[in-house]
Design a protein around this motif. Sequence first.
Motif, PDB file in Angstrom:
ATOM      1  N   GLU A 169       5.298  14.205  -2.262  1.00 11.61           N
ATOM      2  CA  GLU A 169       4.626  13.354  -1.267  1.00 11.61           C
ATOM      3  C   GLU A 169       3.842  12.238  -1.944  1.00 11.61           C
ATOM      4  O   GLU A 169       3.805  11.102  -1.445  1.00 11.61           O
ATOM      5  N   LEU A 170       3.222  12.556  -3.082  1.00 13.51           N
ATOM      6  CA  LEU A 170       2.528  11.529  -3.854  1.00 13.51           C
ATOM      7  C   LEU A 170       3.506  10.472  -4.324  1.00 13.51           C
ATOM      8  O   LEU A 170       3.254   9.262  -4.211  1.00 13.51           O
ATOM      9  N   LEU A 171       4.644  10.907  -4.844  1.00 13.19           N
ATOM     10  CA  LEU A 171       5.677   9.971  -5.306  1.00 13.19           C
ATOM     11  C   LEU A 171       6.119   9.045  -4.174  1.00 13.19           C
ATOM     12  O   LEU A 171       6.183   7.823  -4.352  1.00 13.19           O
ATOM     13  N   ALA A 172       6.396   9.614  -3.014  1.00 15.62           N
ATOM     14  CA  ALA A 172       6.866   8.804  -1.886  1.00 15.62           C
ATOM     15  C   ALA A 172       5.821   7.779  -1.461  1.00 15.62           C
ATOM     16  O   ALA A 172       6.148   6.623  -1.165  1.00 15.62           O
ATOM     17  N   ALA A 173       4.548   8.198  -1.451  1.00 11.54           N
ATOM     18  CA  ALA A 173       3.476   7.277  -1.056  1.00 11.54           C
ATOM     19  C   ALA A 173       3.362   6.115  -2.037  1.00 11.54           C
ATOM     20  O   ALA A 173       3.179   4.955  -1.626  1.00 11.54           O
ATOM     21  N   LEU A 174       3.480   6.390  -3.343  1.00 11.46           N
ATOM     22  CA  LEU A 174       3.353   5.331  -4.341  1.00 11.46           C
ATOM     23  C   LEU A 174       4.620   4.469  -4.395  1.00 11.46           C
ATOM     24  O   LEU A 174       4.536   3.261  -4.642  1.00 11.46           O
ATOM     25  N   ASN A 191       6.348   3.653  -1.891  1.00 12.71           N
ATOM     26  CA  ASN A 191       6.203   2.760  -0.754  1.00 12.71           C
ATOM     27  C   ASN A 191       5.142   1.692  -1.010  1.00 12.71           C
ATOM     28  O   ASN A 191       5.376   0.502  -0.782  1.00 12.71           O
ATOM     29  N   ALA A 192       3.968   2.110  -1.514  1.00  8.51           N
ATOM     30  CA  ALA A 192       2.867   1.170  -1.726  1.00  8.51           C
ATOM     31  C   ALA A 192       3.182   0.159  -2.819  1.00  8.51           C
ATOM     32  O   ALA A 192       2.768  -1.008  -2.739  1.00  8.51           O
ATOM     33  N   LEU A 193       3.913   0.595  -3.840  1.00  5.68           N
ATOM     34  CA  LEU A 193       4.247  -0.276  -4.966  1.00  5.68           C
ATOM     35  C   LEU A 193       5.571  -1.014  -4.757  1.00  5.68           C
ATOM     36  O   LEU A 193       5.937  -1.849  -5.586  1.00  5.68           O
ATOM     37  N   ASN A 194       6.283  -0.661  -3.664  1.00  6.29           N
ATOM     38  CA  ASN A 194       7.630  -1.209  -3.440  1.00  6.29           C
ATOM     39  C   ASN A 194       8.490  -0.949  -4.673  1.00  6.29           C
ATOM     40  O   ASN A 194       9.135  -1.845  -5.212  1.00  6.29           O
ATOM     41  N   MET A 195       8.497   0.322  -5.110  1.00  5.31           N
ATOM     42  CA  MET A 195       9.172   0.705  -6.339  1.00  5.31           C
ATOM     43  C   MET A 195      10.005   1.969  -6.071  1.00  5.31           C
ATOM     44  O   MET A 195       9.635   3.077  -6.463  1.00  5.31           O
ATOM     45  N   PRO A 196      11.132   1.840  -5.387  1.00  2.50           N
ATOM     46  CA  PRO A 196      11.940   3.021  -5.043  1.00  2.50           C
ATOM     47  C   PRO A 196      12.478   3.764  -6.263  1.00  2.50           C
ATOM     48  O   PRO A 196      12.829   4.945  -6.165  1.00  2.50           O
ATOM     49  N   GLN A 197      12.529   3.092  -7.404  1.00  2.00           N
ATOM     50  CA  GLN A 197      13.059   3.730  -8.612  1.00  2.00           C
ATOM     51  C   GLN A 197      12.020   4.594  -9.336  1.00  2.00           C
ATOM     52  O   GLN A 197      12.339   5.282 -10.311  1.00  2.00           O
ATOM     53  N   LEU A 198      10.778   4.577  -8.852  1.00  3.40           N
ATOM     54  CA  LEU A 198       9.725   5.376  -9.479  1.00  3.40           C
ATOM     55  C   LEU A 198      10.092   6.854  -9.421  1.00  3.40           C
ATOM     56  O   LEU A 198      10.553   7.351  -8.403  1.00  3.40           O
ATOM     57  N   LYS A 199       9.868   7.572 -10.540  1.00  5.89           N
ATOM     58  CA  LYS A 199      10.220   8.987 -10.628  1.00  5.89           C
ATOM     59  C   LYS A 199       8.978   9.843 -10.904  1.00  5.89           C
ATOM     60  O   LYS A 199       7.987   9.360 -11.444  1.00  5.89           O
ATOM     61  N   LEU A 250      -3.964  10.225   1.762  1.00  6.40           N
ATOM     62  CA  LEU A 250      -3.105   9.804   0.659  1.00  6.40           C
ATOM     63  C   LEU A 250      -2.574   8.392   0.868  1.00  6.40           C
ATOM     64  O   LEU A 250      -2.546   7.590  -0.069  1.00  6.40           O
ATOM     65  N   ALA A 251      -2.163   8.074   2.077  1.00  3.44           N
ATOM     66  CA  ALA A 251      -1.623   6.729   2.346  1.00  3.44           C
ATOM     67  C   ALA A 251      -2.677   5.654   2.102  1.00  3.44           C
ATOM     68  O   ALA A 251      -2.360   4.556   1.619  1.00  3.44           O
ATOM     69  N   ASP A 252      -3.945   5.966   2.418  1.00  2.99           N
ATOM     70  CA  ASP A 252      -5.037   5.011   2.167  1.00  2.99           C
ATOM     71  C   ASP A 252      -5.218   4.796   0.673  1.00  2.99           C
ATOM     72  O   ASP A 252      -5.351   3.661   0.199  1.00  2.99           O
ATOM     73  N   PHE A 253      -5.222   5.911  -0.080  1.00  3.12           N
ATOM     74  CA  PHE A 253      -5.400   5.776  -1.524  1.00  3.12           C
ATOM     75  C   PHE A 253      -4.223   5.044  -2.158  1.00  3.12           C
ATOM     76  O   PHE A 253      -4.404   4.255  -3.089  1.00  3.12           O
ATOM     77  N   ALA A 254      -3.008   5.293  -1.674  1.00  2.70           N
ATOM     78  CA  ALA A 254      -1.833   4.634  -2.243  1.00  2.70           C
ATOM     79  C   ALA A 254      -1.973   3.114  -2.170  1.00  2.70           C
ATOM     80  O   ALA A 254      -1.575   2.391  -3.096  1.00  2.70           O
ATOM     81  N   LYS A 255      -2.560   2.617  -1.089  1.00  4.19           N
ATOM     82  CA  LYS A 255      -2.797   1.180  -0.960  1.00  4.19           C
ATOM     83  C   LYS A 255      -3.814   0.711  -1.997  1.00  4.19           C
ATOM     84  O   LYS A 255      -3.653  -0.356  -2.607  1.00  4.19           O
ATOM     85  N   GLU A 256      -4.873   1.503  -2.203  1.00  6.90           N
ATOM     86  CA  GLU A 256      -5.872   1.173  -3.223  1.00  6.90           C
ATOM     87  C   GLU A 256      -5.235   1.188  -4.607  1.00  6.90           C
ATOM     88  O   GLU A 256      -5.496   0.308  -5.443  1.00  6.90           O
ATOM     89  N   ARG A 285      -1.701  -3.907  -9.340  1.00 11.14           N
ATOM     90  CA  ARG A 285      -1.359  -5.338  -9.377  1.00 11.14           C
ATOM     91  C   ARG A 285      -2.488  -6.185  -9.943  1.00 11.14           C
ATOM     92  O   ARG A 285      -2.343  -7.410 -10.059  1.00 11.14           O
ATOM     93  N   GLY A 286      -3.612  -5.568 -10.299  1.00  8.38           N
ATOM     94  CA  GLY A 286      -4.729  -6.302 -10.858  1.00  8.38           C
ATOM     95  C   GLY A 286      -5.575  -7.028  -9.848  1.00  8.38           C
ATOM     96  O   GLY A 286      -6.402  -7.877 -10.194  1.00  8.38           O
ATOM     97  N   GLU A 287      -5.407  -6.684  -8.560  1.00 10.45           N
ATOM     98  CA  GLU A 287      -6.160  -7.341  -7.490  1.00 10.45           C
ATOM     99  C   GLU A 287      -7.552  -6.739  -7.310  1.00 10.45           C
ATOM    100  O   GLU A 287      -8.438  -7.364  -6.722  1.00 10.45           O
ATOM    101  N   SER A 288      -7.740  -5.512  -7.794  1.00 12.51           N
ATOM    102  CA  SER A 288      -9.045  -4.852  -7.752  1.00 12.51           C
ATOM    103  C   SER A 288      -9.168  -3.943  -8.956  1.00 12.51           C
ATOM    104  O   SER A 288      -8.194  -3.739  -9.703  1.00 12.51           O
ATOM    105  N   GLN A 289     -10.361  -3.408  -9.164  1.00 10.35           N
ATOM    106  CA  GLN A 289     -10.604  -2.576 -10.333  1.00 10.35           C
ATOM    107  C   GLN A 289     -10.644  -1.105  -9.936  1.00 10.35           C
ATOM    108  O   GLN A 289     -11.115  -0.747  -8.853  1.00 10.35           O
ATOM    109  N   GLY A 290     -10.161  -0.266 -10.839  1.00  9.93           N
ATOM    110  CA  GLY A 290     -10.201   1.168 -10.623  1.00  9.93           C
ATOM    111  C   GLY A 290      -9.861   1.868 -11.922  1.00  9.93           C
ATOM    112  O   GLY A 290      -9.085   1.354 -12.735  1.00  9.93           O
TER     113      GLY A 290
END
Length: 298
Positions: A203-208, A210-218, A273-279, A285-290
């Motif tokens: 579920e974590l993988l699927a959320a990221l 989607n958020a990263l637009n990276m379907p190849q992420l494993k 999880l979906a909220d955090f995936a956006k963060e 992408r370097g748009e915010s710090q974490g």
Amino acid sequence: MGNINRYVIPALVSAGHTVTVVTHSDKRTAAIKQLGAIPAVGSMTDESFLTDQFTGADVIYLMLSGGTNNDALQAAKDQGKIFYNAAKAAGVKNIVNLSSIGADSPYDEVGVLSYYHFIEAALLQLDQVNIAVVRPVGFYANLYSSISTIKQQQQIVSTVPAKIKRAFASPKDIAATIIPLLETTPKGHTMRYVVSDEATGSELLAALQNALNMPQLKYVTISDDQFLTALLNQGMPKDVAEGFMIMTRAQRTPEKSYADLKAHQPEYGQVKLADFAKEFASVYRGESQGHSNTLADH
């Protein structure tokens, strides 16, 4: 001034409270003042310094944030004694202690999380003091350590199989628990768990993805030995690295490691999880710090 206190400090100041923030670095005083708080530069291992800062306070807020001792287990034991002595000498009446899930378990079961036991045990000897212990589950923010492997290998690497469900907590939800406890500390000794959401590795993988637009992420599972070697290669002391390996291993048996959490039937927080995936994507992408914020980072 970390992940949680960037929410706690402004909220307390906005509510009209006088807030003193202990920091070991002169470099942070300007940022503390900007939030409307009072900086106090000194070491958490300096009992006399802490006694001075605690004296006259309506409530003190404590956390274990690393130390100068390379023996992290001994440092935790020592810090518990220092907190106890300083609070007692200062006549403190109310304490909120940021602890962790696993603080009730031995080292061989939860590794570094057991360090928090020594802080709790020392403070709870103050039987005439109101003490609220807050035990968050694993921070979402620690997933930021995956950014480098995602960028380099398009992989999330973990020792926890993708089918196992883990609990996560957001700093926002932890702060939302801490703030009212600081403003009105319950009578006696109390304990609260903080959990925002639960998710499997899949579920974590699927959320990221989607958020990263990276379907190849494993999602890649590695062995404890591989994880330990990676930590040692990063320069982490061997005893701390082994403690983190044991901690992550505990997540493979959630029915055991989350037993006390489930027994307390905590209310779940607002950050899912979906909220955090956006963060996460914004930080990626370097748009915010974490950044991750564990004992290993200190």
